[in-house]
Write a protein that holds these residues in place. Structure first.
Motif, PDB file in Angstrom:
ATOM      1  N   SER A   1      56.141  29.200   5.308  1.00 27.42           N
ATOM      2  CA  SER A   1      56.577  28.403   4.157  1.00 27.42           C
ATOM      3  C   SER A   1      56.973  28.165   3.552  1.00 27.42           C
ATOM      4  O   SER A   1      57.466  27.281   3.230  1.00 27.42           O
TER       5      SER A   1
ATOM      6  N   ALA B   1      56.387  25.567  10.845  1.00 27.51           N
ATOM      7  CA  ALA B   1      55.844  25.924   9.658  1.00 27.51           C
ATOM      8  C   ALA B   1      57.716  26.510   9.115  1.00 27.51           C
ATOM      9  O   ALA B   1      57.594  25.930   7.823  1.00 27.51           O
TER      10      ALA B   1
ATOM     11  N   SER C   1      58.951  23.698   6.013  1.00 27.02           N
ATOM     12  CA  SER C   1      59.253  24.469   4.929  1.00 27.02           C
ATOM     13  C   SER C   1      60.744  23.443   4.809  1.00 27.02           C
ATOM     14  O   SER C   1      61.031  23.788   3.254  1.00 27.02           O
TER      15      SER C   1
ATOM     16  N   ALA D   1      54.538  23.089   1.853  1.00 30.33           N
ATOM     17  CA  ALA D   1      54.154  23.740   3.615  1.00 30.33           C
ATOM     18  C   ALA D   1      52.734  24.488   3.313  1.00 30.33           C
ATOM     19  O   ALA D   1      52.082  23.595   4.918  1.00 30.33           O
TER      20      ALA D   1
END
Lengths: 324, 239
Positions: free
Chosen positions: A124, A232, A236, A245
């Motif tokens: 993240s 992810a 991000s 995130a």
């Protein structure tokens, strides 16, 4: 050039504290679970597993008789009955806990929430932290095109996802080894109890030595985690803050598990990536929550999600204006 | 002679607002160029367009003959920059930071030692950047910008956080680099500092360059740079 970029990203990921937090959580959870297993074993000195299983079977059959046969959980109960009956017929204790079995079980137990969450924690902030710390202004003003920067981050994330899974497996063995029987990698395992159909079909059962079975389960889990890592990365890029995130990933993982339980008739939910995420479970014989979710379907679905997430992440990252 | 930096009619429109409205710049080799303007005048947006962080709505940027948009890698190879604050990786030490960016340029350890010595940071390289003062981070930022001997140095408020002796040191460093043929683009709000350091200045206000000329020319009218700046911008600051 790519190798240099990946080296940079790996270095940054190692130097941040996040990786150690992830490994620490992994070790702690595995430690607690193995201790629990050990306690459980100690309190059952004279286990009669045949009686235990026969008792469970009787219970399941009772429940099944008392409820409508088309209830969604009835399907999974029927599969479990078939599975236990099969072990009983072949005189094999399915619950005899050994370290190798603990390692094998870890792929399933951690696969649907713990490992995806840890990968989300790792991923993240791989882009958002550069923005939060202002270092993106330097990173993106060097003679390297933005898509190469993002590619190096994605590959780094995939590498550490792989490492997290391997460390999980190794820790599961090392931590459980002092408590449980250490051998038994070649013990037979049975999978594929024909859960796709209503009728039990013994010919579809695969018998594999445990190590081979574990390799397949870990391979499937690895593939699922690479998808989580790709999503992810997108989160991000989108959120520019690691809290946003992680929060979104956590919410979708939990919502996915709730959704499959609460609204089994909303079948379109089978196209959500969280529905296909527990690949090792489906491989072991756990029936998928919706009809028509074959292994191939799940693998293709996860691949499509990963591809879409990566495409969106690159489109956004390479075109957007970087303000302060 | 080819310009080191050539910006033509840069415009940036976001929604209904025009932030930069037709800025053109031409900086020859070896010149120290000052970019002045009150807060909110469009200085930072212009700088971000010069280094490729923001895409201009229209206009072009050419660096040593390379178009920034079409030939990003060759164009950026000619530039070293600090945009706004000198943000480096705080969890790594100074040397690791320089190694990080040196790897992106493909230059080695000798180059790291060279730039660290230039900004007077050689003895502090093995400390974590999180422990650095703003002045030291400014020096590390300049060192990072000097990696690979760029032809154009773009510095946003390089005097920030430095004490008077440090400012003087950096000023002398920039002058000596310009003497070797490097072009230096400096934005600042310290007018006295700009007067001492720059050959030529441009004053930007509300997204447009209102006045441009050599420092000597501007000062010939018996006016300090400060008086002229206030006259042009109407003493207005937008925070």
């Amino acid at each position: 050039m790519m190798i240099a970029l990946i080296r940079n990203e790996m270095l940054k990921l190692i130097r941040r504290k996040r990786l150690y937090i992830v490994m620490g959580i992994l070790a702690a959870i595995i430690g607690i679970v193995s201790y629990g297993q050990y306690r459980h074993l100690k309190n059952l000195p004279h286990r009669n597993w045949r009686a235990e299983i026969q008792q469970r079977l009787a219970g399941y059959n009772n429940n099944l008789r008392r409820s409508p046969s088309d209830a969604p959980w009835a399907r999974s109960m029927r599969a479990e009955i078939h599975r236990l009956q099969f072990y009983l017929d072949h005189d094999i204790d399915p619950n005899q806990p050994t370290s190798p079995m603990f390692v094998r079980g870890f792929a399933n137990a951690a696969g649907f929430l713990l490992l995806p969450l840890l990968v989300a924690v790792l991923g993240s902030d791989i882009v958002s932290a550069e923005h939060a710390e202002g270092t993106d202004k330097l990173l993106l003003t060097r003679p390297v095109r933005r898509w190469k920067i993002l590619a190096s981050k994605l590959i780094t994330l995939w590498i550490f996802t792989t490492i997290t899974l391997l460390v999980g497996a190794i820790l599961a063995y090392l931590i459980s080894a002092p408590f449980l029987t250490r051998i038994g990698w070649s013990a037979p395992t049975f999978n594929g109890f024909g859960t796709g159909t209503m009728n039990f079909n013994p010919s579809s059962v695969r018998q594999l030595p445990l190590w081979k079975d574990a390799l397949i389960a870990y391979g499937l889990e690895w593939y699922a985690l690479l998808t989580v890592a790709s999503i992810a990365l997108l989160l991000s890029v989108v959120f520019r803050s690691s809290a946003g995130a992680i929060g979104t990933m956590l919410a979708s993982l939990i919502a996915g598990t709730i959704l499959t339980r609460l609204t089994p008739d909303w079948t379109s939910a089978k196209y959500l990536f969280v529905s296909a995420l527990p690949l090792p479970d489906y491989y072991t014989g756990e029936p998928p929550p919706y009809d028509g979710m074959t292994m191939i379907f799940c693998i293709l679905l996860l691949g499509a999600w990963a591809l879409a997430a990566i495409t969106a992440a690159f489109a956004l990252f390479t075109n957007r204006d970087v303000f302060g | 002679m080819e310009s080191t930096l050539l910006a033509r009619d840069l415009r940036k429109v976001i929604g209904p607002r025009t932030i930069v409205d037709g800025v053109s710049l031409d900086i020859p080799a070896g010149e120290v160029f000052g970019f002045l303007g009150p807060n909110g005048a469009g200085k930072t947006t212009t700088i971000r367009m010069l280094v490729g962080l923001i895409k201009p709505t229209s206009g072009t940027v050419t660096i040593c003959g390379y178009d920034l948009h079409r030939d990003f890698e060759n164009a950026m190879r000619q530039i070293g920059c600090i945009v706004e604050t000198p943000d480096l990786y705080r969890f790594m030490n100074g040397r690791e930071n320089l190694e990080h960016f040196a790897r992106m340029l493909g230059v080695g350890a000798a180059e790291i030692d060279r730039v660290a010595a230039l900004v007077g940071l050689s003895h502090r390289l093995d400390q974590r950047v999180g422990t650095y003062s703003l002045g030291m981070r400014q020096r590390l930022g300049i060192a990072q910008a000097l990696l690979g001997r760029p032809k154009l140095l773009i510095l946003d408020e390089p005097a920030n956080g430095l004490d008077p002796a440090g400012i003087r040191e950096i000023r002398e460093l920039l002058r000596s680099l310009a003497a070797e043929g490097m072009s230096v683009f400096v934005s600042s709000h310290l007018l006295a500092e700009v007067q001492l350091m720059c050959d030529r200045v441009a004053i930007i206000h509300k997204g447009r360059v209102l006045k441009e000329g050599s420092v000597d020319e501007m000062l010939a009218k018996d006016q300090t740079l400060e008086e002229m700046f206030i006259e042009i911008t109407g003493g207005e600051t937008v925070d």
